[in-house]
Motif scaffolding. Structure first.
Motif, mmCIF file in Angstrom:
data_model
loop_
_atom_site.group_PDB
_atom_site.id
_atom_site.type_symbol
_atom_site.label_atom_id
_atom_site.label_comp_id
_atom_site.label_asym_id
_atom_site.label_seq_id
_atom_site.Cartn_x
_atom_site.Cartn_y
_atom_site.Cartn_z
ATOM 1 N N GLY A 292 0.973 -1.281 0.111
ATOM 2 C CA GLY A 292 0.037 0.068 0.145
ATOM 3 C C GLY A 292 0.866 1.173 -0.057
ATOM 4 O O GLY A 292 2.125 1.239 -0.391
ATOM 5 N N THR A 293 0.258 2.439 0.232
ATOM 6 C CA THR A 293 0.961 3.575 0.065
ATOM 7 C C THR A 293 1.305 4.142 1.838
ATOM 8 O O THR A 293 0.760 3.932 2.683
ATOM 9 N N PHE A 294 2.583 4.236 1.689
ATOM 10 C CA PHE A 294 3.217 4.926 3.017
ATOM 11 C C PHE A 294 3.937 6.244 2.845
ATOM 12 O O PHE A 294 4.559 6.407 1.740
ATOM 13 N N CYS A 295 3.641 6.820 3.956
ATOM 14 C CA CYS A 295 4.443 8.189 4.004
ATOM 15 C C CYS A 295 5.905 8.092 5.203
ATOM 16 O O CYS A 295 5.735 7.310 6.282
ATOM 17 N N PHE A 296 7.002 8.196 4.209
ATOM 18 C CA PHE A 296 8.076 8.146 4.897
ATOM 19 C C PHE A 296 8.554 9.613 5.442
ATOM 20 O O PHE A 296 8.877 10.580 4.559
ATOM 21 N N GLU A 301 17.061 11.833 13.685
ATOM 22 C CA GLU A 301 16.882 10.976 14.597
ATOM 23 C C GLU A 301 16.189 9.747 14.178
ATOM 24 O O GLU A 301 16.208 8.824 15.067
ATOM 25 N N GLY A 302 15.774 9.715 13.139
ATOM 26 C CA GLY A 302 15.141 8.393 12.658
ATOM 27 C C GLY A 302 14.334 8.532 11.438
ATOM 28 O O GLY A 302 14.069 9.590 10.902
ATOM 29 N N VAL A 303 13.355 7.830 11.151
ATOM 30 C CA VAL A 303 12.483 7.796 10.167
ATOM 31 C C VAL A 303 10.994 6.923 10.734
ATOM 32 O O VAL A 303 11.013 5.890 11.066
ATOM 33 N N LYS A 304 10.283 7.738 10.249
ATOM 34 C CA LYS A 304 8.650 7.629 10.638
ATOM 35 C C LYS A 304 8.085 6.889 9.297
ATOM 36 O O LYS A 304 8.478 7.363 8.218
ATOM 37 N N ILE A 305 7.510 5.818 9.477
ATOM 38 C CA ILE A 305 6.639 5.054 8.368
ATOM 39 C C ILE A 305 5.414 4.857 8.905
ATOM 40 O O ILE A 305 5.199 4.299 9.671
ATOM 41 N N ARG A 306 4.542 5.721 8.028
ATOM 42 C CA ARG A 306 3.140 5.696 8.294
ATOM 43 C C ARG A 306 2.338 4.948 7.288
ATOM 44 O O ARG A 306 2.658 5.799 6.047
ATOM 45 N N LYS A 307 1.410 4.405 7.162
ATOM 46 C CA LYS A 307 0.601 3.576 6.175
ATOM 47 C C LYS A 307 -0.750 4.502 5.927
ATOM 48 O O LYS A 307 -1.323 4.874 6.913
ATOM 49 N N GLU A 308 -0.734 4.919 4.797
ATOM 50 C CA GLU A 308 -1.923 5.785 4.410
ATOM 51 C C GLU A 308 -3.066 5.103 3.559
ATOM 52 O O GLU A 308 -2.916 3.997 3.141
ATOM 53 N N LYS A 309 -4.289 5.835 3.445
ATOM 54 C CA LYS A 309 -5.055 5.225 2.594
ATOM 55 C C LYS A 309 -4.655 5.427 1.126
ATOM 56 O O LYS A 309 -3.875 6.034 0.709
ATOM 57 N N GLU A 310 -5.172 4.345 0.233
ATOM 58 C CA GLU A 310 -4.481 4.156 -1.395
ATOM 59 C C GLU A 310 -4.623 5.556 -1.702
ATOM 60 O O GLU A 310 -5.677 6.386 -1.613
ATOM 61 N N ASP A 311 -3.645 6.107 -2.635
ATOM 62 C CA ASP A 311 -3.596 7.168 -3.248
ATOM 63 C C ASP A 311 -2.795 7.109 -4.789
ATOM 64 O O ASP A 311 -1.576 6.623 -4.348
ATOM 65 N N GLY A 312 -3.239 7.215 -5.751
ATOM 66 C CA GLY A 312 -2.704 6.959 -7.076
ATOM 67 C C GLY A 312 -1.584 7.541 -7.447
ATOM 68 O O GLY A 312 -0.672 7.383 -8.333
ATOM 69 N N ASP A 313 -1.241 8.904 -6.673
ATOM 70 C CA ASP A 313 0.015 9.747 -7.203
ATOM 71 C C ASP A 313 1.297 9.373 -6.647
ATOM 72 O O ASP A 313 1.995 10.032 -6.782
ATOM 73 N N ALA A 314 1.532 8.383 -5.696
ATOM 74 C CA ALA A 314 2.446 7.958 -5.032
ATOM 75 C C ALA A 314 3.585 6.883 -6.162
ATOM 76 O O ALA A 314 2.651 6.123 -6.738
ATOM 77 N N GLN A 315 4.644 7.261 -6.039
ATOM 78 C CA GLN A 315 5.415 6.256 -6.971
ATOM 79 C C GLN A 315 5.646 4.641 -6.501
ATOM 80 O O GLN A 315 5.634 4.686 -5.173
ATOM 81 N N LYS A 316 5.326 4.023 -7.483
ATOM 82 C CA LYS A 316 5.439 2.419 -7.061
ATOM 83 C C LYS A 316 6.839 1.754 -6.789
ATOM 84 O O LYS A 316 7.609 2.314 -7.500
ATOM 85 N N ILE A 317 6.958 1.151 -6.008
ATOM 86 C CA ILE A 317 8.470 0.406 -5.623
ATOM 87 C C ILE A 317 7.997 -1.031 -5.012
ATOM 88 O O ILE A 317 7.127 -1.269 -4.170
ATOM 89 N N LEU A 318 8.821 -1.849 -5.560
ATOM 90 C CA LEU A 318 8.715 -3.419 -5.133
ATOM 91 C C LEU A 318 9.477 -3.480 -3.815
ATOM 92 O O LEU A 318 10.301 -2.940 -3.461
ATOM 93 N N ILE A 319 8.835 -4.744 -3.008
ATOM 94 C CA ILE A 319 9.292 -4.811 -1.682
ATOM 95 C C ILE A 319 10.835 -5.169 -1.834
ATOM 96 O O ILE A 319 11.527 -4.749 -0.856
ATOM 97 N N GLU A 320 11.161 -5.765 -2.769
ATOM 98 C CA GLU A 320 12.482 -6.353 -2.862
ATOM 99 C C GLU A 320 13.596 -5.175 -3.077
ATOM 100 O O GLU A 320 14.730 -4.858 -2.775
ATOM 101 N N ASP A 321 13.016 -4.275 -3.993
ATOM 102 C CA ASP A 321 13.741 -2.851 -4.104
ATOM 103 C C ASP A 321 14.034 -2.171 -2.924
ATOM 104 O O ASP A 321 15.017 -1.525 -2.609
ATOM 105 N N LEU A 322 13.001 -2.083 -2.197
ATOM 106 C CA LEU A 322 13.057 -1.323 -0.834
ATOM 107 C C LEU A 322 14.239 -2.021 0.045
ATOM 108 O O LEU A 322 14.933 -1.341 0.912
#
Length: 356
Positions: A292-296, A301-322
């Motif tokens: 799904g779509t995540f906001c980083f 001090e660190g990185v916050k990772i929050r899942k958001e509602k689906e939104d079509g304007d976010a660039q897609k990335i495969l889990i293996e590439d991440l």
């Protein structure tokens, strides 16, 4: 197909299946089932009460980022020959990955017999092993090399931590780990060894033997050239294979593959290079929580990772590439495609040297 974790009531059957498929030396197999099997998890695939497939999940304490995690090293992935190519391995891997995700484990790892088995499930290489071969020869003795004593484990652990603290991900060499390493080495006619000069600890290595060959790992020393010379003197005219450590340069060989299991848990591992926020649509076909779509939100001090509602304007990335980016392994082309990820400091270098 019934997938369930073995309750350790069918050890003999699991042992027989393990040996039929992997054909380990009997001494090592006995060690594994006496020392490792009681504390690991074994997922089985059964039909009509018959075990047709299995995956062993061996727990290790791994330091990654700002905490120590209990992570699972995937080993002994096996399906009986007559039931292969029926999707059993895929079902078992998907179950294991989702269970680890539910338990909040940031990643799992393995050493592949063939990378092609695991790449379809999102696994990628994250670490090379340094491997070299030397030949033993007669040398002048300096100091004493002897089997490690249990009373010295705290000293040995502190000694190894001095070398390992430069790594951002590594197996913690605590007392439990050293005890396991000692027993594993003994199952291969070796031992956990220390090198002392005038009573002071100057080096440590785990030793094993098979036929005429000698195998070393965890070979770290404050005087690496001198310790290598002393090791050569122990085995004149024999081949000595060395994996990792700092006593001898060698070839870089891709060995350890990993996969993100709980994306949210990486908040406790990653740091940012600068303050920035961006969104990505992560594609993970096996673990729903990662899909799904995540906001980083990256910061020093660190990185916050929050899942958001689906939104079509976010660039897609495969889990293996991440996964490649997070571990900083062969990530250059991915960073060109996703420049926003350059703001994240990867969790590298990595030191994992266990071999089952």
């Amino acid at each position: 197909m019934d997938l369930s974790y073995e309750k350790k009531e069918r050890k003999t059957e699991i042992y027989q299946m393990y040996q039929e498929i992997f054909e380990d030396p009997e001494e090592f197999a006995r060690y594994y089932f006496e020392e490792i099997y009681p504390g690991n998890r074994v997922l089985t695939a059964q039909e009509h009460g018959e075990i047709r497939g299995m995956i062993h999940l061996n727990p290790y304490k791994v330091r990654a980022g700002r905490k120590d995690w209990t992570l699972h090293y995937i080993v002994a992935v096996a399906v009986r020959e007559q039931y292969r190519r029926q999707g059993i391995m895929a079902q078992m891997l998907e179950r294991c990955l989702n269970d680890m995700a539910q338990e909040g484990e940031p990643f799992t790892y393995l050493m592949p017999a063939d990378r092609a088995y695991y790449e379809p499930f999102g696994f990628v290489f994250i670490m090379d092993w340094t491997e070299t071969q030397v030949r033993g020869e007669k040398t002048e003795k300096q100091g004493v090399i002897m089997a490690a004593d249990e009373k010295d484990y705290d000293e040995i652990s502190d000694f190894l931590e001095e070398f390992l603290k430069k790594f951002r991900v590594y197996t913690v060499p605590d007392q439990a780990y050293l005890e396991r390493t000692q027993r594993e080495s003994q199952s291969s006619d070796g031992s956990l060894m220390v090198w002392r000069k005038e009573g002071a600890l100057r080096g440590i290595f785990a030793e094993g033997k098979e036929d005429d060959d000698v195998f070393l790992r965890w070979a770290f020393s404050k005087e690496p050239e001198q310790m290598l010379t002393q090791i050569k003197g122990r085995f004149p005219d024999r081949v000595i294979e060395i994996t990792g450590g700092n006593i001898s340069p060698g070839s870089q060989v891709p060995k350890i593959m990993a996969r993100i299991t709980c994306l949210k848990a990486w908040e406790k591992i990653l740091k940012g290079r600068k303050n920035v926020s961006f969104r990505l649509n992560v594609e993970d076909p096996l673990i729903r929580e990662n899909n799904g779509t995540f906001c980083f939100e990256a910061g020093f001090e660190g990185v916050k990772i929050r899942k958001e509602k689906e939104d079509g304007d976010a660039q897609k990335i495969l889990i293996e590439d991440l996964t490649r980016v997070f571990f900083g392994y062969e990530a250059e082309k991915i960073l060109e495609q996703y420049p926003c990820l350059e703001s994240i400091q990867p969790a590298e270098p990595v030191y994992i040297s266990e071999e089952v």
